[in-house]
Scaffold this motif. Structure first.
Motif, PDB file in Angstrom:
ATOM      1  N   ALA A 205     -62.351  11.544 -46.103  1.00  0.00           N
ATOM      2  CA  ALA A 205     -63.036  12.251 -45.012  1.00  0.00           C
ATOM      3  C   ALA A 205     -62.454  11.897 -43.660  1.00  0.00           C
ATOM      4  N   HIS A 206     -61.871  10.684 -43.570  1.00  0.00           N
ATOM      5  CA  HIS A 206     -61.267  10.230 -42.310  1.00  0.00           C
ATOM      6  C   HIS A 206     -59.776   9.966 -42.513  1.00  0.00           C
ATOM      7  N   ARG A 207     -59.138  10.818 -43.281  1.00  0.00           N
ATOM      8  CA  ARG A 207     -57.729  10.600 -43.631  1.00  0.00           C
ATOM      9  C   ARG A 207     -56.876  10.476 -42.368  1.00  0.00           C
ATOM     10  N   GLY A 208     -56.075   9.396 -42.358  1.00  0.00           N
ATOM     11  CA  GLY A 208     -55.193   9.155 -41.227  1.00  0.00           C
ATOM     12  C   GLY A 208     -55.886   8.575 -40.010  1.00  0.00           C
ATOM     13  N   GLU A 209     -57.169   8.199 -40.148  1.00  0.00           N
ATOM     14  CA  GLU A 209     -57.919   7.680 -39.005  1.00  0.00           C
ATOM     15  C   GLU A 209     -58.338   6.223 -39.166  1.00  0.00           C
ATOM     16  N   VAL A 210     -58.423   5.723 -40.406  1.00  0.00           N
ATOM     17  CA  VAL A 210     -58.933   4.377 -40.666  1.00  0.00           C
ATOM     18  C   VAL A 210     -57.788   3.376 -40.657  1.00  0.00           C
ATOM     19  N   ALA A 211     -57.911   2.370 -39.791  1.00  0.00           N
ATOM     20  CA  ALA A 211     -56.872   1.342 -39.673  1.00  0.00           C
ATOM     21  C   ALA A 211     -57.039   0.240 -40.705  1.00  0.00           C
ATOM     22  N   ALA A 212     -58.301  -0.191 -40.931  1.00  0.00           N
ATOM     23  CA  ALA A 212     -58.532  -1.364 -41.771  1.00  0.00           C
ATOM     24  C   ALA A 212     -59.782  -1.204 -42.603  1.00  0.00           C
ATOM     25  N   LEU A 213     -59.751  -1.827 -43.769  1.00  0.00           N
ATOM     26  CA  LEU A 213     -60.903  -1.964 -44.647  1.00  0.00           C
ATOM     27  C   LEU A 213     -61.248  -3.452 -44.654  1.00  0.00           C
ATOM     28  N   VAL A 214     -62.455  -3.798 -44.174  1.00  0.00           N
ATOM     29  CA  VAL A 214     -62.836  -5.203 -43.993  1.00  0.00           C
ATOM     30  C   VAL A 214     -64.013  -5.524 -44.907  1.00  0.00           C
ATOM     31  N   LEU A 215     -63.871  -6.554 -45.721  1.00  0.00           N
ATOM     32  CA  LEU A 215     -64.946  -6.958 -46.623  1.00  0.00           C
ATOM     33  C   LEU A 215     -64.736  -8.391 -47.076  1.00  0.00           C
ATOM     34  N   GLU A 216     -65.791  -8.964 -47.636  1.00  0.00           N
ATOM     35  CA  GLU A 216     -65.669 -10.207 -48.384  1.00  0.00           C
ATOM     36  C   GLU A 216     -65.342  -9.841 -49.829  1.00  0.00           C
ATOM     37  N   ALA A 217     -64.375 -10.511 -50.392  1.00  0.00           N
ATOM     38  CA  ALA A 217     -64.001 -10.191 -51.776  1.00  0.00           C
ATOM     39  C   ALA A 217     -65.156 -10.456 -52.732  1.00  0.00           C
ATOM     40  N   ALA A 218     -66.002 -11.424 -52.383  1.00  0.00           N
ATOM     41  CA  ALA A 218     -67.202 -11.748 -53.154  1.00  0.00           C
ATOM     42  C   ALA A 218     -68.181 -12.426 -52.218  1.00  0.00           C
ATOM     43  N   THR A 219     -69.451 -12.436 -52.617  1.00  0.00           N
ATOM     44  CA  THR A 219     -70.469 -13.151 -51.851  1.00  0.00           C
ATOM     45  C   THR A 219     -71.320 -13.955 -52.822  1.00  0.00           C
ATOM     46  N   ALA A 220     -72.305 -14.646 -52.283  1.00  0.00           N
ATOM     47  CA  ALA A 220     -73.202 -15.414 -53.136  1.00  0.00           C
ATOM     48  C   ALA A 220     -73.840 -14.536 -54.206  1.00  0.00           C
ATOM     49  N   HIS A 221     -74.100 -13.273 -53.864  1.00  0.00           N
ATOM     50  CA  HIS A 221     -74.807 -12.389 -54.783  1.00  0.00           C
ATOM     51  C   HIS A 221     -73.936 -11.291 -55.382  1.00  0.00           C
ATOM     52  N   GLN A 222     -72.692 -11.211 -54.993  1.00  0.00           N
ATOM     53  CA  GLN A 222     -71.870 -10.085 -55.437  1.00  0.00           C
ATOM     54  C   GLN A 222     -70.533 -10.553 -55.984  1.00  0.00           C
ATOM     55  N   GLU A 223     -70.340 -10.296 -57.267  1.00  0.00           N
ATOM     56  CA  GLU A 223     -69.037 -10.479 -57.900  1.00  0.00           C
ATOM     57  C   GLU A 223     -68.366  -9.112 -57.971  1.00  0.00           C
ATOM     58  N   PRO A 224     -67.062  -9.037 -57.749  1.00  0.00           N
ATOM     59  CA  PRO A 224     -66.418  -7.717 -57.809  1.00  0.00           C
ATOM     60  C   PRO A 224     -66.474  -7.135 -59.212  1.00  0.00           C
ATOM     61  N   PRO A 225     -66.912  -5.883 -59.346  1.00  0.00           N
ATOM     62  CA  PRO A 225     -66.870  -5.236 -60.662  1.00  0.00           C
ATOM     63  C   PRO A 225     -65.437  -5.200 -61.186  1.00  0.00           C
TER      64      PRO A 225
END
Length: 473
Positions: A205-225
């Motif tokens: 939806a924002h093709r060519g507009e997004v510079a970065a994707l920022v996240l924590e790879a995991a958190t206390a409650h979230q393991e990556p699927p």
């Protein structure tokens, strides 16, 4: 006249009286001099029961003492920054030796070279590194680099992760967005953790507009699927987006190489802090050379102003990082943290289950990053019941916004904590039976640190010293 907490269901053999007159007075004076009464919102008095916000004087290992002389087993340990323990001698000695020869110079010191070599050897994908004093600056620098490298303005952040930076591009997305222009907040968009298809739709939806994707790879409650991080890596490569992992918490806690080492997915940039210095101020931005060099001298591109601060490379922080690096090399600290956390969780769950409160007091998360949950009679998460639980633990000598452990926590500390939880449960059960915590607390409950207004914990008067008693009033 002093206020008094009312415990209608306390036992006669409850904890001894606990005086906090000096802490209350010191906190009142802090409110007169420091906005919010603390230099970090997560440390503020509104995060603790009213009249039960100890002002600390010193710490050793996993223990702290307040200005009234009360001693506590501490969890969270400097907002997760202290993994080896307060006053850990090898780190303190290394810092003492370093600063005796000077702290800040007009040219780089040998500490900068030694620290950079050690960091790049430890972290996968870290071809270059730049040090700073806090994680917010490092993460904002990653965003700036991504925008410069891609020529794009939008930043996509994971909306399931609570905090990335104190700077406008992120704080403008929170409830505390006062003073931040709408034009800045409109440049940040959100995506959900684990939803690879949804993230792909966002980038399309924002093709060519997004510079970065920022996240924590995991958190206390979230393991990556399964396949999720790998999918993000491929998606960013396809769309020309810079992948940024926030390792402020996971770095040095999930593993020495961070979550990226655990899950085997290397971001373009990663940001580090907290546990790097065992409480000393040091953070880092690391990543691919072609990106990092945009802030250097080996580029023909427009230069990025990248973490150029007076105190970014002072010797105390870098000496602390190097000492922590050595300790992690000698001892598998993340494994120790995980073992401590598993033991604590098992003990707490045993006494909670025995009390019949397993649906109301919970322990969850990564074993090195445990949190507790408090639920009301309907099973809904409850700030009032959190406040009651905090108060009961504090009265029994446990200072715990979470159950995040350090390597300094001993079996005795963990057993003492389990005993404190067991002692807190009868009052918790009584409040459940009453249908409310109103009779058991002085003042309003704790409130989210990032909220739009000071209410419900707005200061209305100068607090008076509070004496908290066990048993009924």
């Amino acid at each position: 006249m002093s206020q008094q907490v009312r415990f209608d269901a306390g036992a006669a053999d409850g904890p001894p009286d606990q005086r906090l007159e000096r802490s209350v007075a010191a906190q009142a004076r802090l409110h007169e001099l420091v906005p919010g009464g603390a230099h970090t919102y997560a440390r503020a008095s509104d995060q603790y029961p009213e009249g039960l916000a100890p002002v600390l004087a010193r710490g050793a290992g996993a223990h702290v003492w307040d200005v009234d002389g009360n001693e506590y087993v501490e969890y969270g340990m400097g907002l997760r920054s202290v993994t080896l323990g307060h006053g850990y001698r090898p780190v303190v000695d290394a810092v003492t030796t370093a600063i005796a020869d000077g702290v800040s110079f007009s040219r780089p010191s040998r500490w900068e070279l030694d620290a950079a070599e050690a960091f790049c050897a430890q972290v996968p994908g870290a071809e270059m590194v730049k040090f700073a004093k806090n994680g917010s600056d490092a993460t904002t620098a990653a965003v700036r680099l991504a925008r410069a490298a891609t020529g794009r303005d939008l930043v996509a952040v994971c909306t399931d992760h609570p905090f990335f930076s104190t700077d406008d591009w992120f704080i403008g997305t929170t409830a505390m967005d006062a003073g931040i222009p709408r034009g800045i907040t409109d440049l940040t968009v959100g995506f959900r953790y684990g939803d690879l298809a949804g993230t792909a739709e966002l980038l399309a939806a924002h093709r060519g507009e997004v510079a970065a994707l920022v996240l924590e790879a995991a958190t206390a409650h979230q393991e990556p699927p399964p396949g999720y991080l790998e999918g993000l890596r491929a998606l960013c490569d396809r769309e020309g987006v810079v992948l940024v992992f926030d390792e402020i918490i996971t770095g040095m806690r999930w593993s020495s190489g961070g979550a990226q080492a655990v899950y085997g997915v290397t971001p373009d940039l990663s940001t580090w802090g907290k546990a790097m210095g065992n409480g000393f101020a040091v953070s880092a931005l690391a990543g691919r050379r072609e990106l990092m060099e945009l802030g250097g001298l080996a580029t023909d591109e427009r230069r990025v102003f990248l973490l150029s601060t007076t105190h970014g490379a002072e010797t105390a922080g870098l000496a602390a990082w190097l000492a922590v690096h050595r300790e992690y090399g000698a001892l598998d600290v993340p494994a120790v943290l995980a073992e401590r956390g598993r033991r604590l969780r098992a003990g707490v769950e045993q006494v909670v289950g025995a009390a019949g409160l397993a649906d109301h007091v919970t322990v969850s998360g990564h074993p090195a990053c445990l949190v507790f949950g408090t639920r009301d009679g309907s099973g809904a998460p409850s700030q009032p019941f959190r406040t009651l639980f905090l108060a009961e633990l504090l009265r029994r000598g446990v200072l715990a916004q979470s159950f995040v452990v350090s390597a300094a926590h001993t079996d005795t500390d963990l057993d003492r904590t389990v005993d404190a939880v067991a002692g807190a449960l009868p009052t918790y059960a009584a409040a459940l039976d009453a249908g409310s915590t109103d009779k058991f607390l002085v003042g309003p409950p704790v409130a989210p640190a990032l909220r739009e207004r000071a209410a419900p914990r707005r200061l209305r008067h100068r607090p008076e010293p509070v004496r908290h008693h066990g048993g009924a009033r």
